[in-house]
Design an enzyme around this catalytic site. Structure first.
Site, PDB file in Angstrom:
ATOM      1  N   TYR A   1      98.743 -65.136   0.899  1.00 16.47           N
ATOM      2  CA  TYR A   1      98.598 -63.692   1.012  1.00 16.47           C
ATOM      3  C   TYR A   1      99.555 -63.170   2.100  1.00 16.47           C
ATOM      4  O   TYR A   1      99.675 -63.777   3.169  1.00 16.47           O
ATOM      5  CB  TYR A   1      97.140 -63.413   1.373  1.00 16.47           C
ATOM      6  CG  TYR A   1      96.787 -61.959   1.450  1.00 16.47           C
ATOM      7  CD1 TYR A   1      96.738 -61.178   0.301  1.00 16.47           C
ATOM      8  CD2 TYR A   1      96.484 -61.371   2.671  1.00 16.47           C
ATOM      9  CE1 TYR A   1      96.404 -59.842   0.377  1.00 16.47           C
ATOM     10  CE2 TYR A   1      96.144 -60.030   2.749  1.00 16.47           C
ATOM     11  CZ  TYR A   1      96.117 -59.272   1.597  1.00 16.47           C
ATOM     12  OH  TYR A   1      95.785 -57.950   1.675  1.00 16.47           O
TER      13      TYR A   1
ATOM     14  N   ARG B   1      76.991 -57.338  15.466  1.00 14.83           N
ATOM     15  CA  ARG B   1      78.287 -57.944  15.841  1.00 14.83           C
ATOM     16  C   ARG B   1      78.176 -59.444  16.074  1.00 14.83           C
ATOM     17  O   ARG B   1      79.168 -60.163  16.012  1.00 14.83           O
ATOM     18  CB  ARG B   1      78.869 -57.242  17.077  1.00 14.83           C
ATOM     19  CG  ARG B   1      80.254 -57.764  17.450  1.00 14.83           C
ATOM     20  CD  ARG B   1      81.011 -56.860  18.408  1.00 14.83           C
ATOM     21  NE  ARG B   1      80.232 -56.462  19.545  1.00 14.83           N
ATOM     22  CZ  ARG B   1      79.954 -57.231  20.605  1.00 14.83           C
ATOM     23  NH1 ARG B   1      80.431 -58.454  20.675  1.00 14.83           N
ATOM     24  NH2 ARG B   1      79.211 -56.769  21.590  1.00 14.83           N
TER      25      ARG B   1
ATOM     26  N   LYS C   1      87.038 -59.160  -3.059  1.00  9.19           N
ATOM     27  CA  LYS C   1      87.469 -59.419  -4.433  1.00  9.19           C
ATOM     28  C   LYS C   1      86.279 -59.882  -5.270  1.00  9.19           C
ATOM     29  O   LYS C   1      85.330 -59.152  -5.408  1.00  9.19           O
ATOM     30  CB  LYS C   1      88.627 -60.428  -4.408  1.00  9.19           C
ATOM     31  CG  LYS C   1      89.663 -60.168  -3.284  1.00  9.19           C
ATOM     32  CD  LYS C   1      90.449 -58.879  -3.457  1.00  9.19           C
ATOM     33  CE  LYS C   1      91.256 -58.485  -2.221  1.00  9.19           C
ATOM     34  NZ  LYS C   1      92.166 -59.478  -1.693  1.00  9.19           N
TER      35      LYS C   1
ATOM     36  N   ASP D   1      92.096 -70.925   1.131  1.00  9.21           N
ATOM     37  CA  ASP D   1      91.767 -69.560   0.716  1.00  9.21           C
ATOM     38  C   ASP D   1      91.513 -69.620  -0.783  1.00  9.21           C
ATOM     39  O   ASP D   1      92.426 -69.782  -1.584  1.00  9.21           O
ATOM     40  CB  ASP D   1      92.921 -68.610   1.049  1.00  9.21           C
ATOM     41  CG  ASP D   1      92.613 -67.157   0.652  1.00  9.21           C
ATOM     42  OD1 ASP D   1      91.783 -66.950  -0.258  1.00  9.21           O
ATOM     43  OD2 ASP D   1      93.227 -66.242   1.224  1.00  9.21           O
TER      44      ASP D   1
HETATM   45  C1  LIG Z   1      92.896 -59.665  -0.501  1.00 11.98           C
HETATM   46  C2  LIG Z   1      93.170 -61.041  -0.030  1.00 11.98           C
HETATM   47  C3  LIG Z   1      93.073 -61.377   1.320  1.00 11.98           C
HETATM   48  C4  LIG Z   1      92.742 -60.367   2.388  1.00 11.98           C
HETATM   49  O1  LIG Z   1      91.466 -59.854   2.233  1.00 11.98           O
HETATM   50  P1  LIG Z   1      90.993 -58.412   2.776  1.00 11.98           P
HETATM   51  O2  LIG Z   1      89.560 -58.386   2.383  1.00 11.98           O
HETATM   52  O3  LIG Z   1      91.856 -57.381   2.124  1.00 11.98           O
HETATM   53  O4  LIG Z   1      91.198 -58.441   4.263  1.00 11.98           O
HETATM   54  C5  LIG Z   1      93.300 -62.701   1.667  1.00 11.98           C
HETATM   55  N1  LIG Z   1      93.625 -63.629   0.748  1.00 11.98           N
HETATM   56  C6  LIG Z   1      93.736 -63.335  -0.551  1.00 11.98           C
HETATM   57  C7  LIG Z   1      94.103 -64.400  -1.524  1.00 11.98           C
HETATM   58  C8  LIG Z   1      93.518 -62.028  -0.989  1.00 11.98           C
HETATM   59  O5  LIG Z   1      93.654 -61.728  -2.296  1.00 11.98           O
END
Ligand SMILES: *Cc1c(COP(=O)(O)O)cnc(C)c1O
Length: 386
Positions: free
Chosen positions: A107, A53, A204, A179
């Site tokens: 998002y 953690r 992703k 992001d």
């Molecule tokens: C999927 C996604 C998130 C969130 O990510 P998780 O791993 O599902 O919590 C944030 N920003 C973008 C651009 C995403 O595609």
């Protein structure tokens, strides 16, 4: 491909090796999985206490060193999801009374986090249309501590230019948080264009195999230490096995993303010639409104694209039912091609008119192009259009 300088050639090497050490005989070539939450502690000192953690278990630490190297950042921290990364990354920058300026093209989870959760913590958030170039300066307040943007944008694949926004954040001494999930460090490294913080949903492209939930924040060492503190206290750390899988996924990041780029380009070019498809959204096409920006700041145009079927929502439903290879699932960035319909996922909270206004009319489909053969992907789309 990009007219800009070629991607650091060592990116492919970093993806396989960064963060590992030890060449002694008998050292395992594959970094082992430490599926343990406890580590023996030295007697007589509190130093060096390890606990997953805290973000200092061996598998997480290796991923952190590797992603930092790929983004060209001083440090990185691995968290349990992309949302954990977004939440802890921003909570490390914002205090009650502070103001966050964010693009409205982000998002859906991030929008809800900012407008609902942050509001309840006394953090004010203004969402703006990122294409209005003067809006950032106009909406800035004395209390603004950070600007948050996502690029490329879901699901329209718009590409935002980081440079003009970074001039403002530098001038004001505030943080530019990006992001960069859709790009991955193979296609864009935001720190090179003036960003201070890079966030990824590692779920992703970084992992790339649809089997790990994770998130990463990259930045300076002192800032990452603050994020790590938030992660510890809000309990957002990753599990060792997820970190181990993610490290394995990272090894192939460079080859995977290059193939995603190639395949998406091939599908986009082919789709542009079809009368059943009214519009193709892909930054690699000259018809894309941000093609020039993408060429300047990105090394590849990515694996995400969108198509608008001329037949609208009914045609979309028929098309989805006919696909044999590309599967209907909401996530993205993995080796398997997926398709989703924003009107039932990320943009379900809007009315059809609002969606059309946002550039997402009914019949709009988002494709996450995988690493299968482009010929087979095109064949699948073609038979589903009939
Ligand atoms: C999927 C996604 C998130 C969130 O990510 P998780 O791993 O599902 O919590 C944030 N920003 C973008 C651009 C995403 O595609």
């Amino acid at each position: 491909m990009s007219a800009r300088k070629t991607p650091p050639n060592d990116l492919a090497t970093l993806a396989v090796h960064a963060g590992t050490e030890g060449r002694d005989a008998d050292t395992a070539v594959v970094h082992p999985l430490f599926q343990s939450v406890n580590f023996i502690q030295e007697v007589g000192t509190g130093d060096g206490l390890r606990y997953p953690r805290y973000g200092n278990a061996p598998n997480a630490e290796l991923v952190q060193r590797r992603v930092a190297a790929l983004e060209g950042a001083e440090a990185a921290v691995l968290l349990s999801s992309g949302m954990a990364a977004t939440a802890c990354g921003l909570l490390a920058l914002l205090r009650p009374g502070d103001h966050l300026l964010a693009s409205s093209w982000i998002y859906g989870g991030a929008t809800a986090l900012f407008t609902k959760e942050f509001a309840s913590l006394g953090i004010e958030v203004t969402l703006v249309d990122p294409l209005e170039t003067r809006i950032w300066r106009h909406k800035l307040r004395k209390q603004t501590r950070a600007i948050f943007i996502e690029t490329p944008v879901n699901p329209t694949c718009r590409v935002l230019d980081l440079r003009p926004v970074s001039y403002i954040t530098k001038e004001c001494g505030i943080a530019l948080v990006v992001d960069s999930t859709f790009a991955s460090p193979v296609n864009l490294r935001p720190l090179e264009y003036g960003a201070d913080v890079v966030i990824h949903s590692a779920t992703k492209y970084l992992n790339g195999h649809h089997d790990v939930l994770g998130g990463v924040v990259c930045g300076t060492s002192s800032y990452i230490e603050e994020v790590r503190q938030k992660m510890m206290l809000w309990g957002q750390a990753p599990d060792p096995f997820g970190a181990w899988l993610l490290e394995r996924g990272l090894k192939t990041l460079d080859v995977r993303v290059r193939r995603h780029n190639e395949n998406a380009m091939a599908v986009a070019e082919w789709a542009s010639t079809r009368k059943e498809i009214r519009r193709v959204h892909y930054p690699g096409l000259e018809s894309h409104p941000d093609h020039e920006i993408a060429k300047e700041i990105m090394d590849g145009f990515g694996g995400m694209l969108a198509i608008e079927l001329a037949g609208g929502g009914r045609a979309a439903e028929k098309f989805l039912r006919k696909l044999k290879l590309i599967r209907h699932a909401p996530s993205l960035g993995g080796v398997d091609s997926l398709v989703s319909e924003p009107r039932f996922t990320s943009h379900a909270h809007l009315t059809a008119d609002q969606r059309a206004h946002a550039g997402i009319p009914d019949g709009f489909l988002r494709l996450s192009i995988g690493i299968e053969s482009a010929k087979d992907l095109i064949g699948d789309i073609e038979q589903a259009l009939h």
